[in-house]
Design an enzyme around this catalytic site. Structure first.
Site: not given
Lengths: 95, 495
Positions: B79, B159, B183
């Site tokens: 990420k 997210s 998330s």
């Protein structure tokens, strides 16, 4: 509690985010929607409850007070938008 | 050579690597081709094929030498919130444009040291603030799944939307995610993948761009529960550089996956039965409950009375911490600096840099956080929210004290929704996290497991919540649920 454009402008100033005059009413309206949602918290009986400080009860670790790192000025400055002669460079701070 | 190597699980790839049936170079090449053919998904935003090939070669040498941890040679995505040495790490924000860290986050460093192969950086909501991956400076990540015959683009959630899309579309074997209010778990549920948020303190936060420090926690996003056990163990562990990192041993989670949950007590919280909850979610939840019962667990109705107040408390605490954490983006030390006009001083530089560098949702949250922390409102908002947080945690403490081993809830209030929906009311988007946010506030481990398909063929997931530090038991319960649900569907390739 209702937020007006003047309060929105004050908050933007505190947060150091430039908001154009004409965008302030819409911003105030968004704040009001969010704060309206948050205000549900007033229903909760919190008498005698301590505010949470740490989610897991653990003793904060301490370390020896010794230098563990340093002498990396070039690396520290490598991502700066403007670095000169080993320093971060910024516009004039005091008149 | 085996075919479709990018579709393997971590466990399958590890076993094949050790047997010599496949090399890490072959696995990595398969993933790199899949990534290059999947730009339409917007998942990988910085590709690192050279780093990947170097690490794959090193991993192959290491495996040959007989020194191969479980993650050795496994291609993964990282990420964009994780700082990776020499590789752009922007938290999907314009304000970190051009930022190339001189250091590696502890978690990605542990994976690297275990021999994992980084394929590149994954899309996300800006500063992890969002539930649809629509606040990213890179543009949307797109869900590989589509509803029925529709070709409308769906959100992979947020997210960690890029991570979820990449794992679901087999662009990598697994990915890292982070979870502040859901998330990891919400995107996992939207994409038919497994997402584990460990207990707060299990994974070091060092080198992960901070959003809300008392809530942020990294975790694995994988194709199976077994893979979450393997990759999770590699990501966790004590780190002296994070003062909230737990100095506790990390068990061998995989070895503890027996699937035996006989006699375990599973709590079903009444307060998660929301008004207007879609029938399909209700049905999924009762089916999951029945599966655990059939596996020998005792089902118990429980109450978590302060659930309703979790989202409002979160939307005080998270913005408050964000406003403080994001004060560092000032245009001085790293990232973007606005062009200044003649006569502009340092205040104008801060204000213009932050106005141009942050997206709308980030600005909104920073300002809300500034407001709730400002003089005169600190007690009414921030302190009250922290008291409510203590009560939310107490709810969980009490049910665990009464013998509940894990709690089963829906992971999300709906299946993946269309990108580009009206977002004029930010509160509507916040409701996505209604089932997940309590877990962050209480610092507990939670895992999303795919267990069903809705009428349009979209994946749906359930969430299991465990006792603090008992990820092993939580993963074992998740493993039993996964085995009973037998979820095997994959998205039909359109990209």
């Amino acid at each position: 509690m209702s937020i007006d454009s003047a309060t929105a402008a004050k908050v933007a100033k505190l947060a150091r985010i430039k908001v154009e005059e004409e965008d302030l009413p819409a911003l105030a309206q968004e704040f009001n929607a969010i704060l309206g949602f948050i205000e549900q918290l007033e229903e909760v009986d919190v008498d005698g409850v301590e505010p949470m400080v740490s989610v897991t009860p653990m003793r904060l670790k301490r370390r020896e007070d010794v230098v563990t790192d340093g002498n990396q000025a070039a690396k520290v400055l490598s991502n700066a938008p403007d670095a000169r002669e080993g320093f971060f460079s910024v516009p004039k701070v005091v008149e | 050579m085996m075919s479709d190597l990018n579709k393997l699980t971590i466990a399958e790839a590890r076993d094949a690597l050790r047997k010599g049936d496949v090399t890490s170079v072959e696995l990595t090449e398969a993933c790199l081709s899949a990534i290059d053919a999947a730009d339409a998904l917007g998942a990988f935003v910085h590709k690192t094929p050279e780093i990947a090939m170097d690490r794959a070669k090193a991993a192959d040498a290491r495996i040959k030498a007989g020194d191969a941890p479980d993650m050795c040679g496994i291609p993964v995505g990282i990420k964009d919130l994780f700082c990776t040495e020499g590789v752009p790490s922007q938290a999907a924000s314009k304000i970190l444009e051009g930022f190339k860290p001189e250091y590696e986050s502890t978690v990605s460093g542990q994976l690297r040291d275990a021999g994992a192969v980084m394929l590149g950086k994954l899309n996300m909501d800006e500063f992890a603030m969002g539930s649809s991956n629509e606040t990213s400076t890179y543009g949307n990540a797109v869900n590989p799944w589509r509803a029925g015959n529709s070709d409308a683009a769906l959100t992979p959630g947020g997210s960690s939307g890029g991570s979820a899309a990449a794992v679901s579309a087999d662009l990598c074997l697994a990915a890292t995610g982070t979870d502040t209010g859901g998330s990891i778990r919400q995107p996992a549920a939207f994409t038919g993948t497994v997402g584990l948020k460990p207990t707060y303190g299990r994974c070091s936060r060092w080198g992960i761009v901070a959003f809300a420090s008392s809530l942020d926690q990294a975790g694995p996003m994988t194709k199976t529960v077994r893979d979450a056990a393997i990759m999770g163990a590699a990501m966790m562990g004590h780190d002296p550089k994070d003062s909230t990192s737990a100095d506790l041993p990390v068990p061998d989670f995989e070895a503890l996956l027996t699937g035996d949950i006989k006699g375990k007590v599973i709590g079903i919280p009444a307060e998660y039965r929301m008004d207007g909850m879609p029938e399909e979610i209700e049905k999924l939840w009762s089916e999951g409950t029945a599966m655990l019962k059939d596996a020998g667990a005792e089902i118990r109705d429980i109450s978590l009375p302060h659930t309703k107040y979790a989202l409002p408390a979160y939307y005080v605490i998270a913005p408050a911490e964000a406003s403080s954490n994001l004060a560092r983006y000032d245009g001085v030390r790293f990232g973007y600096r606005a062009k200044l006009a003649q006569g502009d001083g340092i205040t104008e530089m801060y204000e213009k840099t932050r106005a141009e560098g942050f997206g709308d949702e980030v600005k909104r949250r920073v300002m809300v956080g500034t407001y709730v922390l400002s003089a005169g409102f600190y007690d009414a908002y921030y302190n009250r929210a922290r008291k409510v947080r203590a009560l939310i945690k107490r709810d969980f403490d009490e049910v665990f004290h009464e013998g509940v081993d894990a709690i089963l809830t829906p992971a999300t209030p709906s299946a993946a929704f269309e990108l580009g929906q009206d977002v004029s009311d930010p509160v509507q988007m916040y409701l996505n996290d209604v089932f997940t946010v309590t877990v962050n506030l209480a610092g507990l481990p939670g895992v999303a497991v795919p267990t069903g398909i809705d009428r349009n063929g979209l994946p749906l997931g359930l969430q299991l919540i465990g006792r603090p530090w008992e990820e092993a038991e939580l993963l074992n319960t998740a493993y039993a649920l996964e085995s009973a649900a037998g979820f095997v569907e994959k998205p039909a390739r359109w990209w």
